[in-house]
Design a protein around this motif. Structure first.
Motif, PDB file in Angstrom:
ATOM      1  N   TYR A 126       0.829  -1.203   0.000  1.00  0.00           N
ATOM      2  CA  TYR A 126       0.000   0.000   0.000  1.00  0.00           C
ATOM      3  C   TYR A 126       0.860   1.249   0.000  1.00  0.00           C
ATOM      4  O   TYR A 126       1.948   1.254   0.569  1.00  0.00           O
ATOM      5  N   ASP A 127       0.351   2.320  -0.619  1.00  0.00           N
ATOM      6  CA  ASP A 127       1.100   3.574  -0.599  1.00  0.00           C
ATOM      7  C   ASP A 127       0.787   4.336   0.702  1.00  0.00           C
ATOM      8  O   ASP A 127      -0.057   3.914   1.490  1.00  0.00           O
ATOM      9  N   ARG A 129      -0.796   7.087   1.368  1.00  0.00           N
ATOM     10  CA  ARG A 129      -2.182   7.538   1.525  1.00  0.00           C
ATOM     11  C   ARG A 129      -3.081   6.384   1.974  1.00  0.00           C
ATOM     12  O   ARG A 129      -3.914   6.526   2.865  1.00  0.00           O
ATOM     13  N   GLU A 130      -2.890   5.226   1.353  1.00  0.00           N
ATOM     14  CA  GLU A 130      -3.685   4.054   1.728  1.00  0.00           C
ATOM     15  C   GLU A 130      -3.361   3.613   3.155  1.00  0.00           C
ATOM     16  O   GLU A 130      -4.266   3.260   3.918  1.00  0.00           O
ATOM     17  N   SER A 133      -5.132   5.758   5.548  1.00  0.00           N
ATOM     18  CA  SER A 133      -6.551   5.387   5.619  1.00  0.00           C
ATOM     19  C   SER A 133      -6.741   4.158   6.500  1.00  0.00           C
ATOM     20  O   SER A 133      -7.645   4.119   7.342  1.00  0.00           O
TER      21      SER A 133
END
Length: 149
Positions: A126-127, A129-130, A133
């Motif tokens: 995941y990056d 930002r993910e 989240s």
């Protein structure tokens, strides 16, 4: 029948993950002759250590929701098994602090390490930002659960 929305699918998946993690923890406790509360105590102690906080028996009992007599019995049991030790506080030498032994940490890693490794491997996909989240969602659910009824 009405198909649940994506939010409910995620809530059901989180519930299933919680059940599987509970079973995984129960297997660890069972294999090592421990009560589930013993495992919760070791986790609380390791979390405090990671945060740089000293954990007294009183704080541990409060974190686990057990009374003073129950906490004393728990710490005595963990100490007899070699999982924890009572030491003098760094900042206040009058205070007795409970610490997890290296042997207990190694025992935990032997059982939980592969699962932790797999979770870390999944998260690397995941990056930022993910990940933010995921962190926000899990933190929010944890906070909601901690508030209780």
């Amino acid at each position: 029948m009405h198909k649940p929305g994506p939010e409910m699918e995620i809530v059901h998946l989180l519930r299933a993950v919680t059940v599987e993690l509970g079973l995984h923890t129960a297997r660890f406790a069972n294999r090592n002759g421990m009560h589930p509360t013993d495992v919760r105590a070791l986790i609380a102690l390791m979390d405090a250590s990671r945060a740089g906080e000293e954990m007294t028996a009183g704080r541990l009992g409060a974190a686990l929701g057990i009374n003073s007599a129950g906490t004393t019995a728990l710490v005595d049991r963990l100490e007899r098994a070699g999982h924890v030790r009572r030491v003098r506080g760094e900042r206040d030498r009058r205070k007795v602090v409970i610490e997890v032994s290296e042997e207990a940490v190694e025992l935990g890693w032997a059982h939980f390490g592969p699962l932790i490794g797999r979770a870390v491997e999944l998260l690397r996909g995941y990056d930022e930002r993910e990940l933010a989240s995921i962190r926000g969602f899990l933190g929010g659910v944890r906070e909601a659960a901690a508030q209780g009824d």
